[in-house]
Motif scaffolding. Structure first.
Motif, PDB file in Angstrom:
ATOM      1  N   UNK A  91      -9.674  -5.346  -0.197  1.00  0.00           N
ATOM      2  CA  UNK A  91     -10.664  -4.792   0.938  1.00  0.00           C
ATOM      3  C   UNK A  91      -9.942  -3.197   1.068  1.00  0.00           C
ATOM      4  N   UNK A  92      -8.719  -3.011   1.204  1.00  0.00           N
ATOM      5  CA  UNK A  92      -8.108  -1.834   1.786  1.00  0.00           C
ATOM      6  C   UNK A  92      -7.826  -1.050   0.500  1.00  0.00           C
ATOM      7  N   UNK A  93      -7.712  -1.420  -0.647  1.00  0.00           N
ATOM      8  CA  UNK A  93      -7.258  -0.621  -1.897  1.00  0.00           C
ATOM      9  C   UNK A  93      -8.059   0.633  -2.233  1.00  0.00           C
ATOM     10  N   UNK A  94      -7.236   1.392  -2.971  1.00  0.00           N
ATOM     11  CA  UNK A  94      -7.976   2.643  -3.491  1.00  0.00           C
ATOM     12  C   UNK A  94      -8.985   2.337  -4.200  1.00  0.00           C
ATOM     13  N   UNK A  95     -10.238   3.293  -4.151  1.00  0.00           N
ATOM     14  CA  UNK A  95     -11.456   2.979  -4.686  1.00  0.00           C
ATOM     15  C   UNK A  95     -11.603   2.060  -6.157  1.00  0.00           C
ATOM     16  N   UNK A  96     -10.811   2.513  -7.146  1.00  0.00           N
ATOM     17  CA  UNK A  96     -10.676   1.861  -8.411  1.00  0.00           C
ATOM     18  C   UNK A  96     -10.406   0.284  -8.213  1.00  0.00           C
ATOM     19  N   UNK A  97     -10.000  -0.075  -7.084  1.00  0.00           N
ATOM     20  CA  UNK A  97      -9.518  -1.437  -6.870  1.00  0.00           C
ATOM     21  C   UNK A  97     -10.212  -2.198  -5.899  1.00  0.00           C
ATOM     22  N   UNK A  98     -10.894  -1.341  -5.218  1.00  0.00           N
ATOM     23  CA  UNK A  98     -11.693  -1.679  -3.809  1.00  0.00           C
ATOM     24  C   UNK A  98     -12.410  -2.906  -4.129  1.00  0.00           C
ATOM     25  N   UNK A 121       9.539   5.259 -13.623  1.00  0.00           N
ATOM     26  CA  UNK A 121       8.141   6.021 -13.611  1.00  0.00           C
ATOM     27  C   UNK A 121       7.103   5.204 -13.567  1.00  0.00           C
ATOM     28  N   UNK A 122       6.940   4.184 -13.183  1.00  0.00           N
ATOM     29  CA  UNK A 122       5.660   3.346 -13.011  1.00  0.00           C
ATOM     30  C   UNK A 122       5.152   3.526 -11.764  1.00  0.00           C
ATOM     31  N   UNK A 123       3.934   2.726 -11.596  1.00  0.00           N
ATOM     32  CA  UNK A 123       3.304   2.511 -10.314  1.00  0.00           C
ATOM     33  C   UNK A 123       3.145   1.138  -9.970  1.00  0.00           C
ATOM     34  N   UNK A 124       3.048   0.895  -8.657  1.00  0.00           N
ATOM     35  CA  UNK A 124       2.832  -0.678  -8.207  1.00  0.00           C
ATOM     36  C   UNK A 124       1.715  -0.635  -6.897  1.00  0.00           C
ATOM     37  N   UNK A 125       0.808  -1.243  -7.098  1.00  0.00           N
ATOM     38  CA  UNK A 125      -0.195  -1.369  -6.160  1.00  0.00           C
ATOM     39  C   UNK A 125       0.040  -2.673  -5.343  1.00  0.00           C
ATOM     40  N   UNK A 126      -0.017  -2.410  -3.897  1.00  0.00           N
ATOM     41  CA  UNK A 126       0.435  -3.577  -2.854  1.00  0.00           C
ATOM     42  C   UNK A 126      -0.879  -3.876  -2.112  1.00  0.00           C
ATOM     43  N   UNK A 127      -1.536  -5.058  -2.955  1.00  0.00           N
ATOM     44  CA  UNK A 127      -3.199  -5.239  -2.388  1.00  0.00           C
ATOM     45  C   UNK A 127      -2.992  -5.496  -0.820  1.00  0.00           C
ATOM     46  N   UNK A 128      -1.939  -6.093  -0.377  1.00  0.00           N
ATOM     47  CA  UNK A 128      -1.773  -6.509   0.960  1.00  0.00           C
ATOM     48  C   UNK A 128      -2.032  -5.233   1.910  1.00  0.00           C
ATOM     49  N   UNK A 129      -1.205  -4.118   1.435  1.00  0.00           N
ATOM     50  CA  UNK A 129      -1.342  -2.771   2.202  1.00  0.00           C
ATOM     51  C   UNK A 129      -2.309  -1.843   1.769  1.00  0.00           C
ATOM     52  N   UNK A 130      -2.899  -2.292   0.596  1.00  0.00           N
ATOM     53  CA  UNK A 130      -3.857  -1.363   0.188  1.00  0.00           C
ATOM     54  C   UNK A 130      -3.253   0.244  -0.422  1.00  0.00           C
ATOM     55  N   UNK A 131      -2.096   0.107  -0.850  1.00  0.00           N
ATOM     56  CA  UNK A 131      -1.681   1.586  -1.248  1.00  0.00           C
ATOM     57  C   UNK A 131      -0.938   1.333  -2.689  1.00  0.00           C
ATOM     58  N   UNK A 132      -0.990   2.378  -3.560  1.00  0.00           N
ATOM     59  CA  UNK A 132      -0.234   2.561  -4.564  1.00  0.00           C
ATOM     60  C   UNK A 132       1.171   3.258  -4.256  1.00  0.00           C
TER      61      UNK A 132
END
Length: 166
Positions: A91-98, A121-132
């Motif tokens: 629910x708190x994720x960036x738009x493409x994951x919301x 050089x990668x990216x990770x999404x934290x669904x709990x925090x809603x941040x990449x």
């Protein structure tokens, strides 16, 4: 008597040179095969990893890491251990994951191999925090633990998680 003859000496010398050359060739082939067999294999982070909840010290989720056709790593959540404690949609994720379900969601992408044990050089999404976050991975030499470094600006200012192969 034959050896006193100059042509015979040259012929024998030529034959010895050929035999010595063949021996050297076989020796270098044998050494190459031996050194290839004793080199350490690259340990891959491809597979399933258990992420521990750093607050409760209990299993949090399983992340499946795969390699893409262009040799980059990506990962998705395949299991959440306690959906009551962890939300099941982002629910708190960036738009493409919301509002997407967390199980099945891609949470890791763009990692390139930097050395035998490190991907960067990668990216990770934290669904709990809603941040990449930006991230780097380092797999242990025995292939059983994965050090995941997450950061916003600099790897020096981030935090580290340890994941365990399942």
């Amino acid at each position: 008597m034959l050896l006193k003859n100059g042509a015979a000496k040259k012929g024998l010398s030529f034959l010895c040179s050929i035999i010595l050359g063949i021996c050297c060739l076989f020796t270098s082939i044998a050494k190459a095969e031996t050194s290839d067999a004793t080199e350490k294999p690259i340990v891959s982070p491809v597979g399933n990893w258990l992420k521990i909840n750093h607050k409760t010290k209990q299993p949090g989720a399983v992340i499946e890491i795969t390699e893409t056709a262009d040799h980059m790593l990506e990962g998705k959540v395949t299991k959440i251990y306690d959906p009551e404690q962890n939300k099941t949609t982002c629910t708190d994720c960036p738009e493409s994951f919301k509002n997407q379900p967390i199980v099945g969601m891609q949470v890791l992408w763009g990692l390139k191999q930097a050395s035998d044990y490190t991907w960067t050089d990668g990216h990770i999404l934290s669904p709990k925090r809603g941040k990449v976050y930006a991230c780097n991975l380092t797999v242990s030499q025995d292939g059983q633990t994965l050090t995941v470094r997450l950061y916003s600006v600099s790897a020096l200012l981030g935090y580290t998680e340890t994941w365990y192969r399942t």
